[in-house]
Scaffold this motif. Sequence first.
Motif, PDB file in Angstrom:
ATOM      1  N   ARG A   1       0.734  -1.388  -0.059  1.00  0.00           N
ATOM      2  CA  ARG A   1       0.075  -0.113  -0.186  1.00  0.00           C
ATOM      3  C   ARG A   1       0.912   1.238  -0.052  1.00  0.00           C
ATOM      4  O   ARG A   1       1.825   1.425   0.977  1.00  0.00           O
ATOM      5  CB  ARG A   1      -0.986   0.080   1.127  1.00  0.00           C
ATOM      6  N   ILE A   2       0.722   2.240  -1.045  1.00  0.00           N
ATOM      7  CA  ILE A   2       1.583   3.518  -1.063  1.00  0.00           C
ATOM      8  C   ILE A   2       0.424   4.372  -1.025  1.00  0.00           C
ATOM      9  O   ILE A   2      -0.471   4.381  -1.800  1.00  0.00           O
ATOM     10  CB  ILE A   2       2.352   3.276  -2.255  1.00  0.00           C
ATOM     11  N   THR A   3       0.344   5.403  -0.380  1.00  0.00           N
ATOM     12  CA  THR A   3      -0.463   6.621   0.118  1.00  0.00           C
ATOM     13  C   THR A   3       0.169   7.996  -0.419  1.00  0.00           C
ATOM     14  O   THR A   3       1.377   8.181  -0.378  1.00  0.00           O
ATOM     15  CB  THR A   3      -1.011   6.557   1.146  1.00  0.00           C
ATOM     16  N   LEU A   4      -0.577   8.978  -0.812  1.00  0.00           N
ATOM     17  CA  LEU A   4      -0.201  10.072  -0.969  1.00  0.00           C
ATOM     18  C   LEU A   4      -1.465  11.177  -0.546  1.00  0.00           C
ATOM     19  O   LEU A   4      -2.472  10.628  -0.673  1.00  0.00           O
ATOM     20  CB  LEU A   4       0.332  10.346  -2.377  1.00  0.00           C
ATOM     21  N   ASN A   5      -1.181  12.355  -0.570  1.00  0.00           N
ATOM     22  CA  ASN A   5      -2.340  13.304  -0.369  1.00  0.00           C
ATOM     23  C   ASN A   5      -2.289  14.377  -1.522  1.00  0.00           C
ATOM     24  O   ASN A   5      -1.276  14.687  -1.903  1.00  0.00           O
ATOM     25  CB  ASN A   5      -2.357  13.959   0.995  1.00  0.00           C
ATOM     26  N   VAL A   6      -3.471  14.649  -1.891  1.00  0.00           N
ATOM     27  CA  VAL A   6      -3.675  15.929  -2.733  1.00  0.00           C
ATOM     28  C   VAL A   6      -4.598  16.822  -2.626  1.00  0.00           C
ATOM     29  O   VAL A   6      -5.846  16.262  -2.247  1.00  0.00           O
ATOM     30  CB  VAL A   6      -3.492  15.372  -4.256  1.00  0.00           C
TER      31      VAL A   6
ATOM     32  N   LYS B   1      -3.920  15.785  -9.101  1.00  0.00           N
ATOM     33  CA  LYS B   1      -4.787  14.435  -8.785  1.00  0.00           C
ATOM     34  C   LYS B   1      -4.831  13.377 -10.168  1.00  0.00           C
ATOM     35  O   LYS B   1      -4.826  12.422 -10.121  1.00  0.00           O
ATOM     36  CB  LYS B   1      -6.112  14.767  -8.450  1.00  0.00           C
ATOM     37  N   ARG B   2      -5.126  14.127 -11.281  1.00  0.00           N
ATOM     38  CA  ARG B   2      -5.323  13.415 -12.458  1.00  0.00           C
ATOM     39  C   ARG B   2      -3.836  12.693 -12.723  1.00  0.00           C
ATOM     40  O   ARG B   2      -3.783  11.506 -13.371  1.00  0.00           O
ATOM     41  CB  ARG B   2      -5.511  14.316 -13.669  1.00  0.00           C
ATOM     42  N   CYS B   3      -2.791  13.435 -12.634  1.00  0.00           N
ATOM     43  CA  CYS B   3      -1.297  12.792 -12.701  1.00  0.00           C
ATOM     44  C   CYS B   3      -1.178  11.597 -11.855  1.00  0.00           C
ATOM     45  O   CYS B   3      -0.849  10.593 -12.302  1.00  0.00           O
ATOM     46  CB  CYS B   3      -0.269  13.643 -12.169  1.00  0.00           C
ATOM     47  N   TYR B   4      -1.754  11.753 -10.679  1.00  0.00           N
ATOM     48  CA  TYR B   4      -1.540  10.469  -9.459  1.00  0.00           C
ATOM     49  C   TYR B   4      -2.444   9.379 -10.075  1.00  0.00           C
ATOM     50  O   TYR B   4      -2.206   8.190 -10.151  1.00  0.00           O
ATOM     51  CB  TYR B   4      -1.860  10.876  -8.290  1.00  0.00           C
ATOM     52  N   GLU B   5      -3.661   9.514 -10.693  1.00  0.00           N
ATOM     53  CA  GLU B   5      -4.590   8.945 -11.152  1.00  0.00           C
ATOM     54  C   GLU B   5      -3.728   7.890 -12.349  1.00  0.00           C
ATOM     55  O   GLU B   5      -4.240   6.813 -12.275  1.00  0.00           O
ATOM     56  CB  GLU B   5      -5.824   9.363 -11.345  1.00  0.00           C
ATOM     57  N   LYS B   6      -3.383   8.700 -13.127  1.00  0.00           N
ATOM     58  CA  LYS B   6      -2.822   8.150 -14.453  1.00  0.00           C
ATOM     59  C   LYS B   6      -1.694   6.961 -13.839  1.00  0.00           C
ATOM     60  O   LYS B   6      -1.309   5.897 -14.660  1.00  0.00           O
ATOM     61  CB  LYS B   6      -2.125   9.113 -15.320  1.00  0.00           C
ATOM     62  N   ALA B   7      -0.776   7.457 -12.754  1.00  0.00           N
ATOM     63  CA  ALA B   7       0.089   6.592 -12.173  1.00  0.00           C
ATOM     64  C   ALA B   7      -0.467   5.265 -11.468  1.00  0.00           C
ATOM     65  O   ALA B   7       0.107   4.685 -10.941  1.00  0.00           O
ATOM     66  CB  ALA B   7       0.812   7.580 -11.423  1.00  0.00           C
ATOM     67  N   GLY B   8      -1.702   5.226 -11.421  1.00  0.00           N
ATOM     68  CA  GLY B   8      -2.389   4.209 -10.852  1.00  0.00           C
ATOM     69  C   GLY B   8      -2.977   4.281  -9.319  1.00  0.00           C
ATOM     70  O   GLY B   8      -3.296   3.403  -8.779  1.00  0.00           O
ATOM     71  N   PHE B   9      -3.091   5.594  -9.156  1.00  0.00           N
ATOM     72  CA  PHE B   9      -3.553   5.956  -7.512  1.00  0.00           C
ATOM     73  C   PHE B   9      -5.008   6.095  -7.558  1.00  0.00           C
ATOM     74  O   PHE B   9      -5.473   6.623  -8.479  1.00  0.00           O
ATOM     75  CB  PHE B   9      -3.072   7.037  -6.907  1.00  0.00           C
ATOM     76  N   GLN B  10      -5.610   5.617  -6.729  1.00  0.00           N
ATOM     77  CA  GLN B  10      -7.205   6.132  -6.592  1.00  0.00           C
ATOM     78  C   GLN B  10      -7.604   6.461  -5.136  1.00  0.00           C
ATOM     79  O   GLN B  10      -6.906   6.368  -4.231  1.00  0.00           O
ATOM     80  CB  GLN B  10      -7.881   4.667  -6.617  1.00  0.00           C
ATOM     81  N   ALA B  11      -8.367   7.657  -5.228  1.00  0.00           N
ATOM     82  CA  ALA B  11      -9.083   8.287  -4.189  1.00  0.00           C
ATOM     83  C   ALA B  11      -9.571   7.408  -3.402  1.00  0.00           C
ATOM     84  O   ALA B  11     -10.492   6.588  -3.722  1.00  0.00           O
ATOM     85  CB  ALA B  11     -10.046   9.382  -4.440  1.00  0.00           C
ATOM     86  N   GLU B  12      -9.195   7.406  -2.166  1.00  0.00           N
ATOM     87  CA  GLU B  12      -9.847   6.516  -0.999  1.00  0.00           C
ATOM     88  C   GLU B  12     -10.548   7.081  -0.028  1.00  0.00           C
ATOM     89  O   GLU B  12     -11.436   6.665   0.566  1.00  0.00           O
ATOM     90  CB  GLU B  12      -8.684   5.593  -0.323  1.00  0.00           C
ATOM     91  N   GLN B  13     -10.261   8.271   0.264  1.00  0.00           N
ATOM     92  CA  GLN B  13     -10.820   9.208   1.320  1.00  0.00           C
ATOM     93  C   GLN B  13     -10.974  10.568   0.590  1.00  0.00           C
ATOM     94  O   GLN B  13      -9.785  11.200   0.219  1.00  0.00           O
ATOM     95  CB  GLN B  13     -10.091   8.901   2.603  1.00  0.00           C
ATOM     96  N   PHE B  14     -11.860  11.521   1.395  1.00  0.00           N
ATOM     97  CA  PHE B  14     -11.857  12.621   1.092  1.00  0.00           C
ATOM     98  C   PHE B  14     -12.049  13.564   2.322  1.00  0.00           C
ATOM     99  O   PHE B  14     -13.151  13.340   2.986  1.00  0.00           O
ATOM    100  CB  PHE B  14     -12.669  13.388   0.035  1.00  0.00           C
ATOM    101  N   LYS B  15     -11.360  14.668   2.638  1.00  0.00           N
ATOM    102  CA  LYS B  15     -11.711  15.361   3.942  1.00  0.00           C
ATOM    103  C   LYS B  15     -11.783  16.635   3.363  1.00  0.00           C
ATOM    104  O   LYS B  15     -10.979  17.551   3.022  1.00  0.00           O
ATOM    105  CB  LYS B  15     -10.349  15.357   5.001  1.00  0.00           C
TER     106      LYS B  15
ATOM    107  N   ASN C   1      -8.936  17.585   0.932  1.00  0.00           N
ATOM    108  CA  ASN C   1      -7.609  16.739   0.644  1.00  0.00           C
ATOM    109  C   ASN C   1      -8.012  15.485   0.520  1.00  0.00           C
ATOM    110  O   ASN C   1      -8.985  14.807   1.260  1.00  0.00           O
ATOM    111  CB  ASN C   1      -6.894  16.808   2.052  1.00  0.00           C
ATOM    112  N   TYR C   2      -7.523  14.988  -0.804  1.00  0.00           N
ATOM    113  CA  TYR C   2      -7.834  13.451  -1.028  1.00  0.00           C
ATOM    114  C   TYR C   2      -6.567  12.628  -0.569  1.00  0.00           C
ATOM    115  O   TYR C   2      -5.615  12.992  -0.652  1.00  0.00           O
ATOM    116  CB  TYR C   2      -7.859  13.286  -2.468  1.00  0.00           C
ATOM    117  N   LEU C   3      -6.974  11.486   0.017  1.00  0.00           N
ATOM    118  CA  LEU C   3      -6.111  10.300   0.378  1.00  0.00           C
ATOM    119  C   LEU C   3      -6.079   9.553  -0.654  1.00  0.00           C
ATOM    120  O   LEU C   3      -7.136   9.052  -1.039  1.00  0.00           O
ATOM    121  CB  LEU C   3      -6.390   9.686   1.868  1.00  0.00           C
TER     122      LEU C   3
END
Length: 170
Positions: free
Chosen positions: A122-127, A135-149, A162-164
């Motif tokens: 599991r690799i996480t980041l926030n944006v 956010k689109r860049c991270y999605e293209k790299a395979g990341f998916q939004a899991e949580q939104f604050k 903030n998206y996790l």
Amino acid sequence: MEYTMRLRPYKREDGTFLCRWLTDRRMLGMWCRENFSYPLTQDQLDGYYQDMENDPYCFGFTALNDHGIPVGSFRMSRADYEKRSVHLGLIVVDPSLRGQGIGEQMVSLAARYGKEFLQMDRITLNVFDCNPVAKRCYEKAGFQAEQFKEDDFVFDEEQWGNYLMVYRAE
């Protein structure tokens, strides 16, 4: 422009690039929240990266182009070897190179490093939501939004959500 990107450990002299890239107060806030003050200086970076050197769960990286010139930077932190997770942060790309896929390539390499070398699942980041391009860049790299604050951070009179985002190694 397609080229072979390389990652290497962050070096002190890389701070000069970060200081050149993060010259706008709002951009600095998106990069680090309130961890650094504007304007970013080499002294601030030296202190931060010295602390990072003493943290066994945190490491800085610099992305290099074909000529060995820094084009981006990020850190991995909160490495949890039992839970097999790590967090990416302080992600930045040379502003003059944005829109060329450099960020996606760098974040993809970071995820690959976390998966293959650190054996993380599991690799996480926030944006922040005010940064839809990242956010689109991270999605293209395979990341998916899991949580939104919502209203996670206040910058001047703006409320930033903030998206996790999560990359799951398979």
